[in-house]
Design an enzyme around this catalytic site. Structure first.
Site, mmCIF file in Angstrom:
data_model
loop_
_atom_site.group_PDB
_atom_site.id
_atom_site.type_symbol
_atom_site.label_atom_id
_atom_site.label_comp_id
_atom_site.label_asym_id
_atom_site.label_seq_id
_atom_site.Cartn_x
_atom_site.Cartn_y
_atom_site.Cartn_z
ATOM 1 C CD GLU A 167 -3.570 35.403 -11.769
ATOM 2 O OE1 GLU A 167 -2.937 36.274 -11.171
ATOM 3 O OE2 GLU A 167 -4.464 34.713 -11.243
ATOM 4 C CB CYS A 215 -7.666 33.451 -9.375
ATOM 5 S SG CYS A 215 -5.966 33.468 -8.816
ATOM 6 C CG HIS A 261 -9.621 30.836 -5.882
ATOM 7 N ND1 HIS A 261 -8.964 30.294 -6.966
ATOM 8 C CD2 HIS A 261 -8.720 31.672 -5.282
ATOM 9 C CE1 HIS A 261 -7.737 30.786 -7.021
ATOM 10 N NE2 HIS A 261 -7.558 31.615 -6.004
HETATM 11 N N1 CAA Z 1 2.103 22.460 12.040
HETATM 12 C C1 CAA Z 1 0.834 22.710 11.624
HETATM 13 N N2 CAA Z 1 0.414 23.933 11.216
HETATM 14 C C2 CAA Z 1 1.322 24.937 11.188
HETATM 15 C C3 CAA Z 1 2.660 24.747 11.608
HETATM 16 C C4 CAA Z 1 3.036 23.443 12.039
HETATM 17 N N3 CAA Z 1 4.294 23.172 12.449
HETATM 18 N N4 CAA Z 1 3.306 25.913 11.473
HETATM 19 C C5 CAA Z 1 2.412 26.815 10.979
HETATM 20 N N5 CAA Z 1 1.213 26.214 10.821
HETATM 21 C C6 CAA Z 1 -0.020 26.798 10.312
HETATM 22 C C7 CAA Z 1 -0.298 28.198 10.824
HETATM 23 O O1 CAA Z 1 -0.915 28.168 12.095
HETATM 24 C C8 CAA Z 1 -1.214 28.722 9.736
HETATM 25 O O2 CAA Z 1 -2.510 28.205 9.910
HETATM 26 P P1 CAA Z 1 -3.775 29.201 10.024
HETATM 27 O O3 CAA Z 1 -3.772 30.036 8.797
HETATM 28 O O4 CAA Z 1 -4.933 28.300 10.132
HETATM 29 O O5 CAA Z 1 -3.508 30.019 11.254
HETATM 30 C C9 CAA Z 1 -0.658 28.086 8.483
HETATM 31 O O6 CAA Z 1 0.135 26.971 8.911
HETATM 32 C C10 CAA Z 1 0.216 29.006 7.653
HETATM 33 O O7 CAA Z 1 1.174 29.556 8.490
HETATM 34 P P2 CAA Z 1 1.601 31.097 8.360
HETATM 35 O O8 CAA Z 1 0.394 31.957 8.293
HETATM 36 O O9 CAA Z 1 2.615 31.397 9.384
HETATM 37 O O10 CAA Z 1 2.293 31.027 6.912
HETATM 38 P P3 CAA Z 1 3.060 32.127 6.129
HETATM 39 O O11 CAA Z 1 2.999 33.432 6.801
HETATM 40 O O12 CAA Z 1 4.424 31.585 5.849
HETATM 41 O O13 CAA Z 1 2.297 32.206 4.718
HETATM 42 C C11 CAA Z 1 0.488 32.569 3.234
HETATM 43 C C12 CAA Z 1 0.990 31.781 4.455
HETATM 44 C C13 CAA Z 1 0.269 34.018 3.632
HETATM 45 C C14 CAA Z 1 -0.815 31.957 2.764
HETATM 46 C C15 CAA Z 1 1.562 32.490 2.085
HETATM 47 O O14 CAA Z 1 1.765 31.162 1.715
HETATM 48 C C16 CAA Z 1 1.201 33.305 0.869
HETATM 49 O O15 CAA Z 1 1.452 34.512 0.797
HETATM 50 N N6 CAA Z 1 0.600 32.646 -0.186
HETATM 51 C C17 CAA Z 1 0.216 33.330 -1.418
HETATM 52 C C18 CAA Z 1 -1.032 34.188 -1.267
HETATM 53 C C19 CAA Z 1 -2.319 33.393 -1.230
HETATM 54 O O16 CAA Z 1 -2.389 32.258 -1.628
HETATM 55 N N7 CAA Z 1 -3.388 34.063 -0.764
HETATM 56 C C20 CAA Z 1 -4.694 33.432 -0.689
HETATM 57 C C21 CAA Z 1 -5.817 34.433 -0.827
HETATM 58 S S1 CAA Z 1 -5.623 35.365 -2.341
HETATM 59 C C22 CAA Z 1 -6.208 34.304 -3.562
HETATM 60 O O17 CAA Z 1 -6.875 33.346 -3.294
HETATM 61 C C23 CAA Z 1 -5.819 34.619 -4.976
HETATM 62 C C24 CAA Z 1 -4.709 33.707 -5.373
HETATM 63 O O18 CAA Z 1 -4.953 32.625 -5.920
HETATM 64 C C25 CAA Z 1 -3.338 34.164 -5.082
#
Ligand code: CAA
Length: 413
Positions: free
Chosen positions: A83, A115, A249
């Protein structure tokens, strides 16, 4: 129709540099535990402009061909799933075909659906061989991507780059796929996309997690219905436990844990069995450790490599566990945002341990250099067409554009 078709050999290529996610967390003022435990990531590959999708694909392909020992003249198809291609018309596969000097009489093309693109290529190759159209020829399927969300974005710790190449053939030495046994699920959603011309992906992060899980439920149930009908698995209870391992994945490693919990939840719902939440949580943790965690060793050290992410998980799993898995069935889930997905399965070959050793995954990861966050940020800011100073000794490299044509340097033969 031919049977006994699957992955005969794997080759993995990653950029020469990586950043520690604990360092990145400190630089961003985030608790390191959020990245390390919350997202389950440890190291993230950082690609310089010279290590583009073509360069990574060519190196992985060269390694896969060497690992399989196949004569390139016996190939009839080269598909690259990506991609993050480098041209709107000329496929990455065409560059790889040229760089590896593969035979003229073969099909060469790219497949794209986020992906899932690599899985589209893998399925096309398997079905091409199964149909008999391939004759005695094999296919080379390469998944290659550079995943960029941008500095300072929520997606930043889930970037990465790398390629996994697979030789697909009859009597495979790694995994014999269950031809025709799969479940697919697709929906038109805007969870993740990259407008033309943009280097960084746009993502609705939390929504993308939900889209992944929704697709997984449908795809897994589709696979299960056929698997039960064909007597491949016994029905009832937690059917997914009848798979020795499951590779998902892996956009970030925690996603695999969420996915596995979701699959178990589907099983429990399908069995209409009441469950105790605390007990199920403990069982899901134990089952994750046994069935899924062994596949995450390489993923946690490279990050998201989009199309190759599932297959980096498979490579890591075979590297860790192939000796115990001979003759056992494993599940695989491929997800492409947008979205499409597929749950499929295969049986690990008896000689998989010996064959995966040729991928030398430990050496590939150990050859990398850890860089600082400042150095990572410098590399991220380089224009995509920055030329490379010195000729490579260890891989292919994009070296600049001449007469509107992308130029690549090759490693010594
Ligand atoms: N200690 C331990 N854990 C902690 C913590 C701490 N101090 N602070 C936060 N966490 C945990 C949270 O509880 C959360 O866990 P859960 O999901 O189990 O609740 C985790 O860490 C992540 O925290 P947030 O949700 O607050 O993180 P965020 O909002 O900053 O972003 C995300 C997370 C949305 C995945 C972001 O990284 C993102 O947008 N990533 C890209 C998109 C992605 O990968 N999507 C996956 C599905 S799509 C796909 O698979 C296709 C692809 O390849 C892109």
């Amino acid at each position: 129709m031919k049977t006994r078709i699957g992955i005969d050999a794997l080759g993995v290529a990653v950029p020469r540099r990586y950043v520690e996610l604990a360092d990145l967390a400190s630089a961003r003022g985030v608790a390191p535990e959020k990245y390390l435990r919350g997202l389950g990531v440890r190291e993230m590959a950082v690609a310089e402009p010279g290590e583009d999708t073509v360069a990574l694909a060519a190196l992985a392909a060269r390694r896969a061909l060497a690992a399989s020992g196949i004569d390139p003249r016996d190939l009839g198809m080269l598909v690259v799933g990506t991609e993050t291609g480098v041209d709107h018309a000329k496929p990455v596969a065409s560059y790889v075909h040229g760089l590896l000097e593969l035979p003229r009489a073969m099909r060469v093309y790219d497949t794209q659906h986020a992906c899932y693109g690599g899985t589209a290529g893998l399925m096309a190759a398997v079905e091409w061989i199964a149909s008999g159209a391939a004759g005695d020829r094999a296919a080379l399927v390469v998944c290659s991507d550079v995943a960029r969300y941008g500095v300072g974005t929520p997606g930043e710790p889930t970037q990465g780059a790398g390629a996994v190449a697979m030789v697909v053939a009859t009597n495979p030495a790694l995994v014999e796929l269950d031809v025709g046994l799969s479940g697919a699920a697709s929906t038109h959603v805007h969870d993740f996309w990259r407008p033309l011309g943009a280097r960084e992906a746009q993502v609705d992060g939390h929504y993308s997690v939900q889209c992944y899980l929704d697709a997984l439920a449908t795809a897994y149930r589709g696979w299960k219905a056929i698997a039960v009908e064909r007597d491949v698995v016994r029905p009832g209870g937690v059917v997914s436990e009848r798979l020795a391992r499951i590779c998902y994945h892996v956009p970030f490693c925690k996603m695999a844990r969420k996915a596995h919990q979701h699959v178990r939840r589907c099983d429990l719902e399908d069995a209409s069995a009441p469950w105790d939440v605390a007990q199920e949580e403990a069982r899901a943790d134990a089952s994750f450790a046994a069935q899924v965690e062994p596949s995450l060793g390489a993923c946690t050290r490279v990050g998201n490599i989009y199309t190759g992410s599932l297959y980096l998980g498979l490579a890591g799993l075979l590297h860790a566990d192939a000796r115990d898995l001979g003759g056992k069935r494993i599940g695989l889930f491929s997800y492409g945002s947008g979205c499409t997905s597929e749950f499929f399965s295969g049986v690990v070959a008896a000689r998989a341990a010996e064959r995966i050793a040729r991928a030398a995954i430990d050496d590939v990861l150990a050859a990398r250099e850890r860089i600082s966050v400042a150095e990572y940020e410098r590399i991220m800011a380089l224009p995509a067409t920055s030329p490379l100073g010195a000729a490579p000794t260890d891989g292919y490299r994009f070296v600049g554009v001449s007469g509107h044509q992308r130029q690549y340097a090759r490693p010594p033969a």
